[in-house]
Write a protein that holds these residues in place. Sequence first.
Motif, PDB file in Angstrom:
ATOM      1  N   HIS B 441       0.731  -1.309   0.097  1.00 23.15           N
ATOM      2  CA  HIS B 441      -0.104   0.001   0.092  1.00 23.15           C
ATOM      3  C   HIS B 441       0.722   1.325   0.012  1.00 23.15           C
ATOM      4  O   HIS B 441       0.625   2.291  -0.676  1.00 23.15           O
ATOM      5  N   PHE B 442       2.014   1.177   0.882  1.00 23.31           N
ATOM      6  CA  PHE B 442       2.682   2.298   0.944  1.00 23.31           C
ATOM      7  C   PHE B 442       3.438   2.689  -0.488  1.00 23.31           C
ATOM      8  O   PHE B 442       3.496   3.746  -0.788  1.00 23.31           O
ATOM      9  N   ARG B 443       3.781   1.682  -1.189  1.00 24.10           N
ATOM     10  CA  ARG B 443       4.290   1.854  -2.445  1.00 24.10           C
ATOM     11  C   ARG B 443       3.362   2.451  -3.482  1.00 24.10           C
ATOM     12  O   ARG B 443       3.907   2.730  -4.634  1.00 24.10           O
ATOM     13  N   SER B 444       2.157   2.281  -3.228  1.00 23.31           N
ATOM     14  CA  SER B 444       1.042   2.790  -4.075  1.00 23.31           C
ATOM     15  C   SER B 444       1.156   4.131  -4.208  1.00 23.31           C
ATOM     16  O   SER B 444       0.592   4.742  -4.910  1.00 23.31           O
ATOM     17  N   PHE B 445       1.816   4.934  -3.244  1.00 27.78           N
ATOM     18  CA  PHE B 445       1.806   6.419  -3.143  1.00 27.78           C
ATOM     19  C   PHE B 445       2.352   6.864  -4.776  1.00 27.78           C
ATOM     20  O   PHE B 445       3.536   6.240  -5.176  1.00 27.78           O
ATOM     21  N   ARG B 446       1.715   7.971  -5.481  1.00 29.43           N
ATOM     22  CA  ARG B 446       2.025   8.290  -6.526  1.00 29.43           C
ATOM     23  C   ARG B 446       3.503   8.795  -6.593  1.00 29.43           C
ATOM     24  O   ARG B 446       4.092   9.737  -5.862  1.00 29.43           O
ATOM     25  N   GLY B 447       4.339   8.216  -7.585  1.00 30.86           N
ATOM     26  CA  GLY B 447       5.780   8.552  -7.879  1.00 30.86           C
ATOM     27  C   GLY B 447       6.752   7.455  -7.175  1.00 30.86           C
ATOM     28  O   GLY B 447       7.899   7.457  -7.444  1.00 30.86           O
ATOM     29  N   LEU B 448       6.066   6.626  -6.122  1.00 27.84           N
ATOM     30  CA  LEU B 448       7.219   5.526  -5.541  1.00 27.84           C
ATOM     31  C   LEU B 448       7.136   4.272  -6.487  1.00 27.84           C
ATOM     32  O   LEU B 448       8.124   3.499  -6.345  1.00 27.84           O
ATOM     33  N   SER B 449       5.857   3.950  -7.229  1.00 26.46           N
ATOM     34  CA  SER B 449       6.257   3.173  -8.236  1.00 26.46           C
ATOM     35  C   SER B 449       5.128   3.071  -9.322  1.00 26.46           C
ATOM     36  O   SER B 449       4.379   4.198  -9.291  1.00 26.46           O
ATOM     37  N   ASP B 450       4.927   2.096 -10.246  1.00 26.52           N
ATOM     38  CA  ASP B 450       3.965   2.355 -11.085  1.00 26.52           C
ATOM     39  C   ASP B 450       2.413   2.468 -10.650  1.00 26.52           C
ATOM     40  O   ASP B 450       2.147   2.028  -9.276  1.00 26.52           O
ATOM     41  N   ASN B 451       1.759   3.155 -11.131  1.00 32.55           N
ATOM     42  CA  ASN B 451       0.406   3.579 -10.746  1.00 32.55           C
ATOM     43  C   ASN B 451      -0.370   2.176 -10.819  1.00 32.55           C
ATOM     44  O   ASN B 451      -0.579   1.445 -11.575  1.00 32.55           O
ATOM     45  N   ASN B 452      -1.384   2.123  -9.958  1.00 33.75           N
ATOM     46  CA  ASN B 452      -2.391   1.263  -9.674  1.00 33.75           C
ATOM     47  C   ASN B 452      -3.645   1.651  -9.109  1.00 33.75           C
ATOM     48  O   ASN B 452      -3.650   2.757  -9.028  1.00 33.75           O
ATOM     49  N   ALA B 453      -4.611   0.590  -8.668  1.00 40.11           N
ATOM     50  CA  ALA B 453      -5.927   1.198  -8.637  1.00 40.11           C
ATOM     51  C   ALA B 453      -5.903   1.839  -7.098  1.00 40.11           C
ATOM     52  O   ALA B 453      -6.743   2.985  -6.768  1.00 40.11           O
ATOM     53  N   THR B 454      -4.886   1.337  -6.306  1.00 41.02           N
ATOM     54  CA  THR B 454      -4.652   2.270  -5.011  1.00 41.02           C
ATOM     55  C   THR B 454      -4.055   3.535  -5.216  1.00 41.02           C
ATOM     56  O   THR B 454      -4.553   4.362  -4.518  1.00 41.02           O
ATOM     57  N   THR B 455      -3.324   3.859  -6.204  1.00 42.94           N
ATOM     58  CA  THR B 455      -2.664   5.108  -6.313  1.00 42.94           C
ATOM     59  C   THR B 455      -3.824   5.855  -6.732  1.00 42.94           C
ATOM     60  O   THR B 455      -3.919   7.043  -6.326  1.00 42.94           O
ATOM     61  N   ALA B 456      -4.703   5.285  -7.645  1.00 47.30           N
ATOM     62  CA  ALA B 456      -5.776   6.349  -8.110  1.00 47.30           C
ATOM     63  C   ALA B 456      -6.648   6.808  -6.956  1.00 47.30           C
ATOM     64  O   ALA B 456      -7.104   7.970  -6.606  1.00 47.30           O
ATOM     65  N   LYS B 457      -6.976   5.703  -5.869  1.00 51.22           N
ATOM     66  CA  LYS B 457      -7.735   6.331  -4.722  1.00 51.22           C
ATOM     67  C   LYS B 457      -7.134   7.105  -3.893  1.00 51.22           C
ATOM     68  O   LYS B 457      -7.810   8.080  -3.367  1.00 51.22           O
ATOM     69  N   LEU B 458      -6.022   6.919  -3.798  1.00 49.74           N
ATOM     70  CA  LEU B 458      -5.100   7.746  -2.848  1.00 49.74           C
ATOM     71  C   LEU B 458      -4.932   9.190  -3.296  1.00 49.74           C
ATOM     72  O   LEU B 458      -5.052  10.152  -2.729  1.00 49.74           O
ATOM     73  N   ASP B 459      -5.343   9.320  -4.728  1.00 45.71           N
ATOM     74  CA  ASP B 459      -5.351  10.590  -5.369  1.00 45.71           C
ATOM     75  C   ASP B 459      -6.542  11.362  -4.993  1.00 45.71           C
ATOM     76  O   ASP B 459      -6.569  12.456  -4.986  1.00 45.71           O
ATOM     77  N   GLN B 460      -7.427  10.709  -4.704  1.00 53.11           N
ATOM     78  CA  GLN B 460      -8.754  11.338  -4.482  1.00 53.11           C
ATOM     79  C   GLN B 460      -8.631  11.810  -3.006  1.00 53.11           C
ATOM     80  O   GLN B 460      -9.581  12.572  -2.652  1.00 53.11           O
ATOM     81  N   MET B 461      -7.752  11.401  -2.101  1.00 55.01           N
ATOM     82  CA  MET B 461      -7.898  11.746  -0.756  1.00 55.01           C
ATOM     83  C   MET B 461      -7.327  13.021  -0.557  1.00 55.01           C
ATOM     84  O   MET B 461      -6.586  13.414  -1.137  1.00 55.01           O
ATOM     85  N   PRO B 462      -7.481  13.890   0.515  1.00 58.87           N
ATOM     86  CA  PRO B 462      -6.775  14.956   0.645  1.00 58.87           C
ATOM     87  C   PRO B 462      -5.422  14.575   0.855  1.00 58.87           C
ATOM     88  O   PRO B 462      -5.119  13.733   1.824  1.00 58.87           O
ATOM     89  N   PRO B 463      -4.484  15.617   0.366  1.00 61.87           N
ATOM     90  CA  PRO B 463      -3.112  15.124   0.528  1.00 61.87           C
ATOM     91  C   PRO B 463      -2.628  15.001   2.218  1.00 61.87           C
ATOM     92  O   PRO B 463      -1.988  14.366   2.319  1.00 61.87           O
ATOM     93  N   LEU B 464      -3.365  15.948   2.788  1.00 61.05           N
ATOM     94  CA  LEU B 464      -2.947  16.048   4.263  1.00 61.05           C
ATOM     95  C   LEU B 464      -3.385  14.640   4.904  1.00 61.05           C
ATOM     96  O   LEU B 464      -2.389  14.215   5.919  1.00 61.05           O
TER      97      LEU B 464
END
Lengths: 722, 630
Positions: B441-464
């Motif tokens: 999950h940690f590696r799903s952070f945008r920029g840490l690894s290839d984008n996946n479904a979790t990355t997209a979900k994380l993008d929807q969340m407030p950055p803070l």
Amino acid sequence: MELQALIYERIGDKERLLLPRTEERVRSWLANYVTRQSVTALLLDVPKTEYVFRGGEITTKVLEANDVVDLVRAVRGATSLSEHVRLITDEFLPPTADAFDGVDYFVLASRRLADDPPGQIALSRWLEQGGRLWVMLDRTDLDAVAGVLGIAPGFHIVDRTSLTRVRIDGRGLGSRDLESKVRELEQPVDFVRVELGPEFTVLHRVNGWPASFSRTIGRGKVLITTLGMDAWCRPRTADDPRSPFDLIPDVPVLMPAMEYLSQQFQPSAAPIFPSLDLPTKEGDAFAPLVIGDIGYSIVGVSTASMVFGGFLVMLLVLALGLRKWGRLEMLSWIGPVAALSTGLAFVALGEVSRQAVSPTVAVAQRIAVNPQNQELSVTGLLGFYRPNGGPAHIRTTRGGLLELDMSGLEGQTRRMVTTDIDAWHWENLTLPAGARLGRFRSVARTEEPISCVAGFGPNGLQGKLSARACSGLGDILIQAPSRRVFSVRPTTDGAFTIGANDLLSAGQFVADAVLSDHQQKRQAIYRRLLTDPQAARSSDDSVLFAWADPMGVPFDFETELHWVGSALISIPVEFGHTTPDTAVVVPRGFVPFRRILETGPILPTLEGQEAIEEHLRFQLPPSVLPLHVEKARLIAKVEAPSRRFTVSVHTKNGLVKLHSVQSPIDPVLIDIVGDDLLLMDEQGGLNLVIAVSEPPSVDDGQLPKWDIQALELEVVGRTLKR
Amino acid sequence: MLRAMGLILIALAVFLGAASWGRASDEALDSRMYHDPELPSPKIVMALPENPLPLWLVALGRPEADYQCRAALAIVLAHKEGIKGLEAAVEPLLEALARLDSPAGPNSIAPSNQSDSGTGSSPNALVRLAVARALIELDARQTAPQLFQQTQGGDRRLRELIEPALARWTFRPAVPVWLERLRRPDTSAGDLLLAVRGLAALRELKATPFLKELVHSAQASWPTRLEAARALGVIQNSGLEPDARSLVGETGSADVGARLAAAWLLRHHQGEEAIGLLQTLGRDPEPAVDLIALERLLEISSKHVLPVIDSALASPDAKVREIAVETLYREASLERLTLLADKLDDEYSHLRIKARVALHDLAAKPQFRDAIIREGSRILSGQNWRGLEQATILLVQLDHKPAAKRLLQLLVCERPEVSIAAAWGLRRLDVPETLPLVFSHFRSFRGLSDNNATTAKLDQMPPLAVDQQFSHLAQFMGQRRYQPAEATLRRFVPRIMRAALVGQETRAAAIWALGFILEGNADPGLARQLEERLSDIPKGLDPGEDPRVRRMSAITLARMKSKESEETLRRFKLTVKPSLDPVAHACSWAMQQLFGEVPPPPGSVELPSPATFKNWLHVRPESKPARASG
């Protein structure tokens, strides 16, 4: 525009010019000039913060955010005002009401006013003099409010709670501030539950409790909201229209209820007490009264014409005689002598006129009474007459402000020196001989309160006027919500009853058949105050007006003066609930009505050219509710040549026609009887529909005008148990 | 200088406070990195101006009303701010009052040329009010007789200010005056209210007949009647049941005012009849009535609330529901735990927390623990975000390790409250089997690894919120010394991370985690990087490194035993002067760990008071002020 100043240090009688650090003597730009615009002042608590130390990390925790400023900005935006809100950061308010002169709207959202009794008095006086105050009860304490409105402000705080589901109910049938659905808020919004006395008018409710309510106090008006900010507005989204302020794109969007309140309480709205402000002092409606009271007048046009005419006739006769006599050359010295004599005659006339009147101060006062307060706010016009010119030592140690007309004194260096709270005097002021007018305001105190308490009974409106503090009461009238006026003749103990017979005809304001010179002036002022649409009251209150001897004014002129004048007193009629199971007659004029549209209630259309059908809602006085209406009589005076005037009523079975008349000439009287026709809505409103038809045919294409000159409802019924 | 430093720190603190969004949503969600190591906290002392009382007393003695008012009000403000020694002002304030009453007083008003004594305002009245306010603020009970004397004049405002204080001070000589006001029919509404409140405070029994009359008077307005009912309920704690019954009526009054008055009458009653009436009122459709009745029932015994518990739990009013939750806690049973657990999903956050704390406390009793875990798991399996957040915290606090599986699912919950709580919970539960999925999950952070479904979900969340969540996950991997994460965590060390909006909380946590992973194994490359971070202080327009990152850098240098970093650590460590700088404390701790240097005691730090003191008299009033215009 540049304001220049010299600053002096003054110790005793000596003064020393304090020079700025620069080489100039004059200080510039101590204050910036900005175009006058409506000013909203906001008193907030200093944001409560505490230092929190977590794991070696210092941080501040804001215990209560002051985001209310956004709401106040949005309210200004709704009335096309700028985003500038004056935040009051001083710990104490100024102790004099004069300091609030530039403020149009004061928002109280702070508890700190409770620690500032002098500030409370100043704010209270400003309010009574015509200010508009918005109290956010969710952000202040009763102690702070009591300091301004009195310890018995007319409401009782039941408790304080918070809500996550909010739906603000509007003001009855068709109101446009009704919210269509319940809003769910993630963060609870504060809500103060209050039980109201009859002094207040409820504007909005939440869960049956008042969410906003208002009342007039003296000439001012107070709005109280009990619900937290997030219930009155919501965050602006991309779907909303652009923010009214370029620099604040995220100013919140007002909910319909606050939109309504912002329109109703906008500072530029017509004042509650009729204004006399006119472009020039000469145009002031009170000026003839003041000048008349002084008794001084310049030589009239007729007298001057006679003197001039006499001079010309004499010159003509002399010329003809000398010509006949053959000594026409004598005219070369007789003419100038005659002209000189005429001039001397003018001087003599002027001197006689001036010396005939002793030094006098005449006042015409306007006093708007707040029955809860024995301190009266007095404003008006003062005339200061001196037969001889010279230095004028005008001063006060008891407050008040006198704005004497200084025209003609240009070039004179004079000072108004403030030495303490409520203490000022003029220095180096020299006035020429003659009368000089000036607006003033001050306060007066009475030993006991002045009030007018009334209730509806079997004979109409029965009440009692308690005004022992006022002497010489006369020419008393009550203006009903419909703006019609009733003559009031109280007994010696102040009791009175008014019914249909006391209704004065249009344009009449003093009941006597033959009016004295003074009464004629009073009637002219009444007409100016009570019929001028620019000065009309905007509320549905009933107000008693009376003329009386003036209250004293606090200004000292350091000379023996003759004091004369009169005062126009306005007292709000306080309606007491009629006891249940009592027969009541609500005279015509006491049932205000509005036209109901899908978008909300508006003022009815009472004249036009096109055909019209209007839904009118007549609001019965809350003091008689609940009421079983036995009979209602609609009195209409309609001018509608070649048109049909129709009145219908809403019933359970739909619209029922009550009356229809073609080209009405006489007043239309319609008696409405029967429970099925006299259906009231929950808020005590009777709903009628009036219609004016098209004319049959028009030759020149120009539709004839129709005009409803009067439309009033008299109601007879019996009160029910609450 | 100290003040300037303090102001800078405050500005910094405000920034940090804003940056730590989400952490404040629930105090239960702690961060281990801020407590391991536990750095000492200096005591914060509010800096107040030096006592300017002598100056104010000079102003109080001046003839100008303006000075006297300001001096008295400054004393009020100073007392509120906690300045000591203001009691010395009582005598001078009394003297000022006496001077005002003297006809030849310094600012007695010169007679006007008119006879009307009611003309104009009186600056003396303002001074009286300000002086009285100051005496009340100083709680000068000994001045009650003089203040009472002031109320006997005609000034309504003085009565309104002073009489509540007299009531608070139980000043009995005022009782006859107040009783007289109740007797007189022409007493103004304000005076009547003051008398009612005063007599209630003094529990004056002689007032009861008048108050009863007021309560039942149809002529009086409801605000007045309610005030009378409150007072009567305070004075008389028995025997008002018939009055309450008559107000409510046999079938219940339609008027809320009557039901409120009935509830106030019984506010201090007990006994069978009163309890029965209170229970009836506790079921009232109006929550304001319920609240008064239920508060009293709870005071008598929580058992008496049980008959109305269902309606109380369903009340639209949070305060009523809070009483119900308190009752369920006090009268807990296995059956009632379900009702209590349902409140984990209440729409009010404080009520949810109250229910959770209650369940947590009850779980200490062996007979309830399993049932509470069952109820918590029931809520955790649901979909409502409020319940999910509270159930997570509850089960984690109870160390219910099977919940970890569900928490992994909740890491991608769209509500930040839940996803942050889930990350926090995974760290607290500390289940090693969850680490691979946590790392994934940690590696799903945008920029840490290839984008996946979790990355997209994380993008929807407030950055803070993402920052908060990832901080907890990084701490989890650190405390577990999870070696596979080392390389990824190292990527958070540089100040600017390519193609990723890395939050400072996550960076600080990653550095802190590296300290555990590399504990005792100094990595010169990383140490150099961390020293750079530690030395990255504000320069010109460059704000420098985030203090949290600098702090964790110092701690990690110590954990790695990087003795080569001594110079850098020494540069930023504490001096003898107490400091609020967390970096200095961290460096001192590191120096102690590496070289055994004992840091100086934390001491205390003076910060400016939040009060502005703007309108205080700061200058001795020598000259008569004059403002000229015209």
